[in-house]
Motif scaffolding. Sequence first.
Motif, short mmCIF file in Angstrom:
data_model
loop_
_atom_site.label_atom_id
_atom_site.label_comp_id
_atom_site.label_asym_id
_atom_site.label_seq_id
_atom_site.Cartn_x
_atom_site.Cartn_y
_atom_site.Cartn_z
N ALA A 13 1.84 -9.43 14.49
CA ALA A 13 2.45 -8.88 13.27
C ALA A 13 1.98 -9.63 12.04
CB ALA A 13 3.97 -8.93 13.38
N ARG A 14 1.70 -10.92 12.17
CA ARG A 14 1.23 -11.71 11.03
C ARG A 14 -0.15 -11.25 10.56
NH1 ARG A 14 2.60 -17.80 13.28
NH2 ARG A 14 4.89 -17.61 13.33
N LYS A 15 -0.90 -10.61 11.46
CA LYS A 15 -2.26 -10.18 11.11
C LYS A 15 -2.30 -8.81 10.43
CE LYS A 15 -4.62 -12.59 14.92
NZ LYS A 15 -5.52 -12.39 16.08
N ILE A 16 -1.16 -8.14 10.33
CA ILE A 16 -1.14 -6.79 9.78
C ILE A 16 -0.83 -6.82 8.29
CG2 ILE A 16 -0.11 -4.50 9.93
CD1 ILE A 16 -1.77 -5.33 12.36
N VAL A 17 -1.72 -6.22 7.51
CA VAL A 17 -1.48 -6.01 6.07
C VAL A 17 -0.73 -4.70 5.92
CG1 VAL A 17 -2.55 -5.70 3.81
CG2 VAL A 17 -3.59 -7.24 5.48
N GLY A 18 0.48 -4.74 5.38
CA GLY A 18 1.29 -3.53 5.26
C GLY A 18 0.80 -2.63 4.14
N VAL A 19 0.67 -1.33 4.44
CA VAL A 19 0.24 -0.34 3.46
C VAL A 19 1.41 0.60 3.23
CG1 VAL A 19 -1.38 1.49 2.91
CG2 VAL A 19 -2.16 -0.51 4.18
N ASN A 20 2.01 0.53 2.04
CA ASN A 20 3.16 1.37 1.70
C ASN A 20 2.74 2.45 0.72
OD1 ASN A 20 4.77 -0.51 3.23
ND2 ASN A 20 4.71 -1.87 1.44
N ALA A 21 3.69 3.26 0.29
CA ALA A 21 3.38 4.39 -0.59
C ALA A 21 2.74 3.93 -1.89
CB ALA A 21 4.63 5.20 -0.87
N GLU A 22 3.23 2.84 -2.45
CA GLU A 22 2.72 2.38 -3.75
C GLU A 22 2.39 0.89 -3.78
OE1 GLU A 22 5.54 3.48 -6.71
OE2 GLU A 22 5.19 5.64 -6.48
N THR A 23 2.60 0.20 -2.68
CA THR A 23 2.35 -1.24 -2.66
C THR A 23 1.63 -1.64 -1.38
OG1 THR A 23 4.50 -1.68 -1.63
CG2 THR A 23 4.40 -1.73 -4.05
N GLY A 333 -0.94 0.27 8.15
CA GLY A 333 -1.40 -1.09 7.87
C GLY A 333 -2.87 -1.26 8.16
N ARG A 334 -3.32 -2.46 8.02
CA ARG A 334 -4.70 -2.83 8.35
C ARG A 334 -4.69 -4.19 9.06
NH1 ARG A 334 -8.97 -0.02 5.95
NH2 ARG A 334 -8.47 1.35 4.23
N VAL A 335 -5.61 -4.36 10.00
CA VAL A 335 -5.70 -5.63 10.73
C VAL A 335 -6.52 -6.61 9.90
CG1 VAL A 335 -6.39 -6.75 12.87
CG2 VAL A 335 -5.61 -4.37 12.91
N ARG A 336 -5.91 -7.73 9.55
CA ARG A 336 -6.51 -8.66 8.59
C ARG A 336 -7.84 -9.27 9.05
NH1 ARG A 336 -3.24 -11.04 5.28
NH2 ARG A 336 -1.54 -11.11 6.80
N ASP A 337 -8.00 -9.48 10.35
CA ASP A 337 -9.21 -10.18 10.82
C ASP A 337 -10.14 -9.26 11.62
OD1 ASP A 337 -7.70 -9.85 13.08
OD2 ASP A 337 -7.94 -11.89 13.83
N HIS A 338 -10.03 -7.94 11.41
CA HIS A 338 -10.93 -6.98 12.07
C HIS A 338 -11.73 -6.26 10.99
CE1 HIS A 338 -11.58 -3.99 15.56
NE2 HIS A 338 -12.49 -3.77 14.63
N PHE A 339 -12.99 -6.69 10.81
CA PHE A 339 -13.84 -6.17 9.74
C PHE A 339 -14.87 -5.18 10.31
CE2 PHE A 339 -12.27 -10.27 8.49
CZ PHE A 339 -11.88 -10.08 7.17
#
Length: 378
Positions: A13-23, A333-339
């Motif tokens: 969960a710490r690796k996930i960048v949360g993608v919300n409607a406006e933030t 969301g997006r995985v922070r360390d998966h490029f």
Amino acid sequence: MAPDFASQEELNARKIVGVNAETVTNVTSTDIPGHYPGEDHEWDLDDFKKTFRVQFHKNQPHDASFSLIGIDASIANAFRRILLAEIPTLAIEYVFVHNNTSIVQDEVLAHRLGLLPLTGNPAGLRWLHQFRKPTDEDPEGSGVQDNNTVVMKLKVECTKADNYNELDKKGEDDPRLLYKNAHVYAKDLEYVVSGRQDQYFAGEENAIRSVHPDILLAKMRPGQCIDMEMHCIKGIGADHAKFSPVATASYRLLPTITIVKPILGDDARKFARCFPKGVIGLSEVTAEEARRRESGYEGHEGEKKAVVKNTFKDTVSRECLRHPEFEGKVKLGRVRDHFIFGVESTGQYESDELFLESVKILKEKCQTMKKGLANIMR
């Protein structure tokens, strides 16, 4: 090293960048020493070897796509910047105009020639040294030599076709049929062998030439001609874009889609339309799911439900977050360390080779920095 009391679920969960409607939330990396009391996040080479992975998705000569998993954004961005600006490539730098009576001005034609992507024997291209231009501190520079300069010539003259009169009587208006050399293409450039270059660039397959032979350079009419000599040297994209070995080099983070509450029936079909094709699929609710208490599927056996199929194809448009019927049912969301890298070569080197070159250059930079630090500590 991960602590004993931090579950794998929490670490993921710490690796996930949360993608919300406006933030966007959780954007900062927290796997650094001292951030979590009692946890040791000191970088360890053995742990890195266990977690780092490379996955290839597409590997074509001029277009490659691959994932680097388990690295920091600073390292991924370093590779991207090196690909764009620091890998030496060969391009036309000096144009000597002996004669140009076409309608294209000398400087415009020279600029077009400079932007031509060149190719040749890869071993020969690596053998060539970078040309050192004269400066105030070094008035002579490296000088023109066979191991730092490639000479090419362009000598074409437009004349009437042998059957011009016959074609003219028929009313032919295509200049490519009426005249010889009405169009000047990149394939008209001629490579001139110099010194030891014949060891690498002999023969049509190995000779220095344009990657795309049908690039149009100029149009001429009878009586007009172009006579030029060009000197090609190696340079880097930081000096001029023509030396950049890639058309583009970019990366994106792997998207994640988590359905936290069931999405059924017509809502499931609408939900699938909110994403690119292949990201969301539809499957039937099984009898086992319908019998499970508090699953959200009670009494819906046989109905269609939305399931995540392939997040790799998602563009994270956030379209689903615009619809109130999906509120509280999905997390993006997006995985922070998966490029996910995309590298498009201009043709001088193959795309996968370019990434390996970027690794070598970053390694050389690190070695230079280590030597500098060692000198400071003396």
